[in-house]
Design a protein around this motif. Structure first.
Motif, PDB file in Angstrom:
ATOM      1  N   ALA A  45       0.830  -1.198   0.000  1.00 29.30           N
ATOM      2  CA  ALA A  45       0.000   0.000   0.000  1.00 29.30           C
ATOM      3  C   ALA A  45       0.867   1.252   0.000  1.00 29.30           C
ATOM      4  CB  ALA A  45      -0.912  -0.003   1.223  1.00 29.30           C
ATOM      5  N   ARG A  46       0.308   2.317  -0.537  1.00 27.62           N
ATOM      6  CA  ARG A  46       1.054   3.570  -0.573  1.00 27.62           C
ATOM      7  C   ARG A  46       1.355   4.081   0.826  1.00 27.62           C
ATOM      8  NH1 ARG A  46      -2.639   7.320  -4.189  1.00 27.62           N
ATOM      9  NH2 ARG A  46      -4.199   6.266  -2.903  1.00 27.62           N
ATOM     10  N   GLU A  47       0.462   3.782   1.754  1.00 28.43           N
ATOM     11  CA  GLU A  47       0.658   4.218   3.136  1.00 28.43           C
ATOM     12  C   GLU A  47       0.363   3.050   4.062  1.00 28.43           C
ATOM     13  OE1 GLU A  47      -1.952   7.496   3.717  1.00 28.43           O
ATOM     14  OE2 GLU A  47      -0.814   8.873   2.456  1.00 28.43           O
ATOM     15  N   GLU A  99      -1.950  -3.661   2.313  1.00 32.50           N
ATOM     16  CA  GLU A  99      -1.761  -3.894   0.885  1.00 32.50           C
ATOM     17  C   GLU A  99      -2.819  -3.206   0.052  1.00 32.50           C
ATOM     18  OE1 GLU A  99      -1.986  -8.090   1.524  1.00 32.50           O
ATOM     19  OE2 GLU A  99       0.110  -8.410   0.947  1.00 32.50           O
ATOM     20  N   ASP A 100      -2.450  -2.859  -1.153  1.00 37.55           N
ATOM     21  CA  ASP A 100      -3.406  -2.471  -2.173  1.00 37.55           C
ATOM     22  C   ASP A 100      -3.646  -3.663  -3.086  1.00 37.55           C
ATOM     23  OD1 ASP A 100      -2.131   0.909  -2.565  1.00 37.55           O
ATOM     24  OD2 ASP A 100      -3.766   0.145  -1.318  1.00 37.55           O
ATOM     25  N   HIS A 109      -7.140  -0.924  -6.292  1.00 37.35           N
ATOM     26  CA  HIS A 109      -6.500   0.382  -6.455  1.00 37.35           C
ATOM     27  C   HIS A 109      -5.834   0.495  -7.822  1.00 37.35           C
ATOM     28  CE1 HIS A 109      -4.693   4.105  -4.980  1.00 37.35           C
ATOM     29  NE2 HIS A 109      -3.580   3.728  -5.589  1.00 37.35           N
ATOM     30  N   HIS A 110      -5.327  -0.628  -8.321  1.00 36.14           N
ATOM     31  CA  HIS A 110      -4.639  -0.655  -9.626  1.00 36.14           C
ATOM     32  C   HIS A 110      -5.417  -1.563 -10.566  1.00 36.14           C
ATOM     33  CE1 HIS A 110      -1.114   1.179  -7.701  1.00 36.14           C
ATOM     34  NE2 HIS A 110      -1.271   0.297  -6.728  1.00 36.14           N
ATOM     35  N   LEU A 147       4.627  -3.606 -10.067  1.00 37.35           N
ATOM     36  CA  LEU A 147       5.574  -2.953  -9.161  1.00 37.35           C
ATOM     37  C   LEU A 147       6.524  -2.036  -9.925  1.00 37.35           C
ATOM     38  CD1 LEU A 147       6.439  -5.884  -6.715  1.00 37.35           C
ATOM     39  CD2 LEU A 147       5.112  -3.830  -6.194  1.00 37.35           C
ATOM     40  N   ILE A 173       4.622   1.104 -10.767  1.00 33.74           N
ATOM     41  CA  ILE A 173       4.440   1.943  -9.569  1.00 33.74           C
ATOM     42  C   ILE A 173       5.735   2.667  -9.221  1.00 33.74           C
ATOM     43  CG2 ILE A 173       3.963   1.872  -7.091  1.00 33.74           C
ATOM     44  CD1 ILE A 173       2.070  -0.508  -7.675  1.00 33.74           C
ATOM     45  N   GLU A 174       6.845   1.926  -9.306  1.00 31.66           N
ATOM     46  CA  GLU A 174       8.138   2.537  -8.993  1.00 31.66           C
ATOM     47  C   GLU A 174       8.482   3.635  -9.994  1.00 31.66           C
ATOM     48  OE1 GLU A 174      11.289  -0.266  -8.801  1.00 31.66           O
ATOM     49  OE2 GLU A 174      12.814   1.220  -8.300  1.00 31.66           O
ATOM     50  N   ALA A 226       6.412   6.662  -9.237  1.00 25.41           N
ATOM     51  CA  ALA A 226       6.902   7.350  -8.037  1.00 25.41           C
ATOM     52  C   ALA A 226       8.177   8.115  -8.335  1.00 25.41           C
ATOM     53  CB  ALA A 226       7.138   6.330  -6.922  1.00 25.41           C
ATOM     54  N   ARG A 255       7.387  11.335 -10.065  1.00 26.81           N
ATOM     55  CA  ARG A 255       6.869  12.383  -9.167  1.00 26.81           C
ATOM     56  C   ARG A 255       7.995  13.016  -8.369  1.00 26.81           C
ATOM     57  NH1 ARG A 255       2.733   8.525  -8.314  1.00 26.81           N
ATOM     58  NH2 ARG A 255       3.707   7.864  -6.372  1.00 26.81           N
TER      59      ARG A 255
END
Length: 581
Positions: free
Chosen positions: A502-504, A508-509, A542-543, A568, A571-572, A575, A578
């Motif tokens: 999970a992002r936070e 898990e997401d 979420h995805h 993954l 997502i990486e 991130a 950003r």
């Protein structure tokens, strides 16, 4: 049926697969045993026995004896079938290798198995040659396809050879006229080493006895007789293909239609070619077949008993469309064999398979067999609870255990565990991994790694792999449930759900990859709306990704680890973008 009666019946039917083949050769030597559809080759029981005897004699001349392991690495199912029985006849241990392996995976299994001999084909020479610098290959028995054979790719031996490993020609050994060795084998001797996927470490070689094979197909073969024809397109490194769909045939003397792999486009032509009455449909095979345009002739086929694993929610619609009189489901595993079976009567008194095409036990005789074996039978038209597995095999003691190995009360999800009521009916252990064997058998239960529940009547239900639970927003979410809900959309062929960090926080997401029905269109916004409509909020992925085709193993199972790696990485990368911005 009492456990002791079931065990006596199983043993009376024969523990030793070679004895069963010999009996078939005595009773009906000229009956067709194998229809190898890839090259339209037909072998009688007597011809198969003669070929495997010659190959066994060749193996013995090359030094294969009692308990020697022989690895089989080939896409050709007929070669694998011949090798399997020849290895047993020579006293050896059948150790198949996934024909998709290469590099590290292939090298690991060969090192772990340490075979006395490797049976392979010329098309595998390249990936084997890549290992030659790091691995001393054993002597190799090579299959060279003939010109015009389906697997003739014009492949030649690499210039570097196979690292100096002695090479022998399979055809030469099959052409020699020599008697096989006489090797006494007993029910508890190791017959096979079949590798099961590792979830937390390297894959493990499961050591299976001859009686393990007897137990594995005992329940399903109670629904068969000699008139059945088994269709097998599962690879013979897979227990379902090797021992359920192929080896099962010798207990009744059934014909087997054998192909190298599943083909949705050729499936029905193959069924017609061999007149199959029995087959297995795994995972995405069902939606592939259902995605074809309906036809008024859909029921004009010989299949009347179809095993679906896992059991799809729409099993009744599938059976009604194609005329499957009975479907079965349950629980099967490389380690424990066949622990559960449920039989679903899809048509009742109505004919599903056209009467002129129906073969095998009559419907009434099959129902009687179900009652005699105390199997669980349900009406296909009635709602089927998710994950229905049925009653446990009388040969095995079953429990649902909590994390401390206490038995869970009815309705509580826990880990499925088995104990063998009788000698040598489940795995003997993991090859070269005594600590993993002890761990799996802790507190005298074999722990399967699967989450199930049972009701007050002793009916059991599959929930998920123990690792298939997601912890999302304080809730336990099953990947099985996520996929089942998403798959209810008519444009979706199949979905694969998997966890990502999970992002936070430490939970898990959920990520989901979706493959659409051929010709269908669906936007991501529409997919999100569908999820929101059919799921509680915490379960909505979420995805979400829509892709052309999910990656599959040869047995039709989705390779979720590949999807997770892809997600993954995305997502990486997002991130990193950003952060750099």
């Amino acid at each position: 049926m009492r456990p002791e009666d079931a065990f006596a019946l199983m043993v009376d039917q024969g523990d030793m697969v070679l004895d069963r083949l010999d009996a078939c050769c005595r009773v009906h030597p000229d009956k067709t045993f194998i229809i190898y559809g890839e090259d339209d080759i037909t072998l009688s029981f007597a011809a198969f026995r003669q070929a495997t005897d010659r190959l066994a004699a060749g193996l013995a001349r090359l030094g294969v004896g009692a308990d020697d392991r022989v690895s089989v690495f080939t896409r050709n199912s007929l070669v694998a079938a011949l090798a399997m029985f020849a290895i047993w006849r020579a006293g050896g241990v059948y150790a198949p290798i996934n024909f998709n392996f290469k590099g590290q995976l292939l090298g690991y299994q060969l090192k772990d198995t340490a075979p006395k001999l490797l049976i392979t084909d010329i098309n595998m020479a390249g990936v084997l040659a890549e290992l030659a610098d790091d691995l001393a290959l054993p002597p190799v028995m090579m299959h060279h396809p003939r010109p015009g054979d389906h697997d003739d790719a014009g492949t030649t031996m690499p210039l570097a050879g196979l690292g100096g490993a002695p090479l022998h020609d399979l055809a030469d050994l099959l052409a020699t006229d020599a008697a096989p060795p006489v090797v006494i084998r007993r029910y508890g001797d190791i017959a096979n080493i079949v590798y099961t996927s590792g979830t937390t470490g390297p894959s493990k070689g499961v050591m299976q006895s001859f009686r393990w094979m007897n137990q594995y197909n005992f329940l399903l073969r109670s629904l068969n007789n000699a008139d059945d024809v088994l269709y097998c397109d599962l690879p013979l490194y897979h227990v379902g293909g090797a021992f359920s769909q192929f080896v099962r045939a010798v207990w009744h003397g059934c014909t087997v239609g054998l192909w190298d792999r599943f083909s949705p486009n050729r499936f029905w032509r193959r069924i017609d070619r061999c007149g199959a009455t029995v087959c297995v449909l795994l995972d995405v095979m069902v939606p592939w077949l259902m995605s074809a345009e309906p036809d008024t002739r859909d029921r004009e086929n010989t299949l009347n008993k179809v095993h679906m694993q896992p059991l799809p929610t729409a099993h009744h619609q599938v059976a009604r469309r194609f005329g499957f009189d009975f479907t079965t489901a349950g629980f099967g595993q490389t380690e424990s064999g066949a622990g559960f079976l449920v039989v679903i009567d899809q048509f009742g008194a109505e004919a599903g398979t056209p009467p002129d095409l129906y073969r095998g036990l009559s419907k009434d005789a099959l129902r009687t067999a179900v009652r005699d074996m105390n199997l669980y039978m349900v009406d296909g038209a009635a709602p089927t609870p998710k994950g229905l597995m049925g009653r446990p095999s009388p040969l095995l003691e079953t429990a649902v255990l909590d994390p401390e190995d206490n038995i869970c009360p009815p309705g509580v999800v826990g880990q499925l565990a088995f104990r063998s009521r009788f000698p040598s009916t489940i795995l003997t252990g993991y090859l070269n991994k005594p600590e993993k064997t002890l761990e799996a058998f802790r507190n005298q239960w074999f722990h399967t790694g699967d989450a199930i529940s049972r009701d007050a009547d002793g009916i059991h239900y599959f929930v998920d792999r123990m690792g298939g639970f997601f912890r999302v927003r304080g809730e336990n979410v099953s990947s099985f449930e996520v996929e089942d809900l998403i798959n209810s959309h008519p444009s979706i062929r199949v979905a694969a759900a998997l966890p990502v960090p999970a992002r936070e926080g430490g939970e898990e997401d959920i990520g989901v990859f979706v493959e659409l029905v051929e010709g269908a269109t669906l936007s991501l916004d529409a997919l999100r709306a569908h999820c929101a409509a059919v799921m509680p909020r915490y379960m909505v992925p979420h995805h979400l990704r829509i892709i052309d085709a999910l990656p599959l193993t040869p047995t039709g199972k989705i390779e979720k680890y590949k999807l997770r790696q892809q997600l993954l990485a995305e997502i990486e990368a997002a991130a990193s973008g950003r952060l750099s911005a």
